[in-house]
Scaffold this active site. Sequence first.
Site, short mmCIF file in Angstrom:
data_model
loop_
_atom_site.label_atom_id
_atom_site.label_comp_id
_atom_site.label_asym_id
_atom_site.label_seq_id
_atom_site.Cartn_x
_atom_site.Cartn_y
_atom_site.Cartn_z
N ASP A 1 0.88 -1.16 0.00
CA ASP A 1 0.00 0.00 0.00
C ASP A 1 0.92 1.22 0.00
O ASP A 1 2.13 1.12 0.29
CB ASP A 1 -0.95 -0.01 1.21
CG ASP A 1 -2.15 0.90 0.98
OD1 ASP A 1 -2.07 1.78 0.08
OD2 ASP A 1 -3.17 0.76 1.68
C1 NOJ Z 1 -3.98 3.95 -0.05
C2 NOJ Z 1 -5.15 3.00 -0.03
O1 NOJ Z 1 -5.17 2.34 1.22
C3 NOJ Z 1 -5.09 1.98 -1.14
O2 NOJ Z 1 -6.30 1.25 -1.11
C4 NOJ Z 1 -4.89 2.65 -2.47
O3 NOJ Z 1 -4.88 1.68 -3.49
C5 NOJ Z 1 -3.60 3.42 -2.42
N1 NOJ Z 1 -3.66 4.45 -1.37
C6 NOJ Z 1 -3.25 4.10 -3.75
O4 NOJ Z 1 -4.08 5.18 -3.95
#
Ligand code: NOJ
Length: 765
Positions: free
Chosen positions: A286
Amino acid sequence: MHSIIGLFGLLGGLSLCSAAPAQNITSDVYFYGDSPAVYPSPEGTGTGSWATAYEKAKALVAQLTDEEKVNLTAGVSSTTGCSGVIAAIPRVNFPGLCVSDASNGLRGTDYVNGWSSGIHVGASWNRTLAHQRAVYMGQEFHRKGVNLLLGPVVGPLGRVAEGGRNWEGFSNDPYLTGALVYETVQGVQSSGVGVSTKHYIGNEQETNRNPGVEDGVEIASVSSNIDDQTIHELYLWPFQDAVRAGSVAIMCSYERINNSYACQNSKTLNGLLKTELGFQGYVITDWGAQHGGIASANAGLDMVMPESTLWGANLTTAIANGTMEASRLDDMVTRILATWYQLNQDTDFPAPGVGMPASAYSEHQAVIGTSSDEKGTLLDSAIEGHVLVKNTNNALPLQPSRLVSVFGYDAKIPDAFDLTFTFLSSSPPIQNSTLYVGGGSGANSPAYVIAPLNAIQQQAYQDSTAVLWDVSSQDPDVDPTSEACLVFINSFATEGSDRPGLTDEYSDTLVTNVAGKCNNTIVVVHNAGIRLVSDWIDHANVTAVILAHLPGQDTGHALVDILYGRANPSGRLPYTIAKQASDYGTLLHPSEPQTPYGLFPQSDYTEGVYIDYRAFDKQSITPQFEFGFGLSYTTFDYSGLNIQKSNGTTSEYPPSATIQEGGNPHLWDEIVTVTAEVQNSGSVDGAEVAQLYVGIPNGPIRQLRGFEKVLIASGQTVQVSFSLNRRDLSTWSVEAQQWQLQSGTYQVYVGRSSRDLPLTGEFTL
Ligand code: NOJ
């Protein structure tokens, strides 16, 4: 309440997941002592359908310099609007990769559709529709040059009732979630776009999801402390289905699991995912979730997003000084490139990021992601997640050509709209416009939004219905000749914070104000998660209630089709609605940091598998509306339960099982089949969701282990059939470290919901 500004706690438009300085907060304390280190990281073997892709990937890897290999393992900043970018290697004709959000439509660009959200797909209990939705969504990502879709979500599963991101996932039941993620993975990937099923694992709350600083002191992410049996039977279950379906990537989460960060947890990555489930793709972080350097590579992490300050040249240094094996770097790169070949992106793919503008109003080419052949699926998927929970006095369907009055902030479209629209407001009356998606990285900007009020106006135009509306007052006046008063409220949720509660006073007062003046008040709630209704559900003038979830851009049309009976409601609740918030017990709120673990917040999953209906059943709590519940304009009768053990059923595993994607292939051996007859005993055609629950000896009272959605013409009877495999009927044995069938009597229940089960039977293993 503790207030912590996490490094990612302040969200802003498309920079939602911008990089943060890496933290080096780690703890080696294993809360339950059951997260042993698992090294070395297993190499991808290219099993099953991956054989050719691995061969090609290995040949390409052999041509790469160390620097080129390292560059494939971390994102770079880019001039496109992709959420993350892997740089091209022109020397070997590798064009790079564009990875972007999210699970219900492509974010941060134009000419795309806003699909129904995960919770809506969960509420529709329709495998075929989930598959078709995913195929079309994948095609949009493909046209836009996005190699990897950042979704679907199966973590959070929905342990915490107030969880801010539960709406992105399908259901808090692992079986239902697993069945729908399987179809979603296969559907998206059939269009040549990869998925990164997320957030692995134990990402059950937004509170303290990231390390933060309070009063100058660093505080670690919350640790989800999960025992081995619970992680297998609940949280890993849908990830297993995703891996079995071929998910080419898995996104590790922000949280710690048993006190070790998810993106450097060797037990969950090397152990559960890559060894037990035989995962062949790559693990992607993430955004900003990397907290350790070589430790994370050795624990099984393959790619860092959006950039890595810890890897880069440090990886080659580590190989030179023996901290890391060269074969680990080769495995990371092989896994990444194998997915590119596996999806045929080497031969059939637009330039990565071609349809992703750098920002909303920057100069960019119009790349059309949508296509007219999606329309039917878009509307069906919007319709089927509506759950009718109350319908008295023949309130619904409405009769055309009469007067309807429309109230409530949720009936109308937003005042302004552009590519950065991500629903970040959160105070009641929440968004002050119709809620068709939740907030954060899962929100997108669809080609159009048809709000309920617009669709009702269109209905009036077609059939001479008259419409009055007041969508700004909390206490509107009501024309006494109204056939019905439609009240629209919502219940918002967003990434980045957990929900402040399961009701809000403003909306509840609006409903009771209208109901006080109108004896046919129909309430529509767009809910991004569980929404309690006890303040007005028994009000004599509240004649019908629809939990409308998050239908996407066709929201208004879908609703009006249901209101006027062109569509018969067929959604069922994918969670339990309690009579009162306290019935969720310790799983109502997220865990907050407590002494003595202030710097290392802990969330102990001491309830084991007893979340949602498993907990309500165990504690004999009567819910307001149970898991699986939903009404139709017709009625269904059940009969003819038949339970058949398969030939050669044995509680011993057959020998010589080589691990395939998804784990031991004998988990999918059919052990028992159950059939039943369902009759549509009403006067209109309709779809029923026949549900099968099993009481496994030594397990919860009952658990969902089968469902079939069938369209049945009025008066007709159909047979439904459920196949129960080894995993469905097993319990995870911590001692044996495998799924084991139980000797004893299994209870079988078939019916309309988890508490309305007219057919019961049993069998013995
Ligand atoms: C953080 C989020 O938790 C995740 O779900 C997402 O894909 C990423 N940011 C990228 O935007």
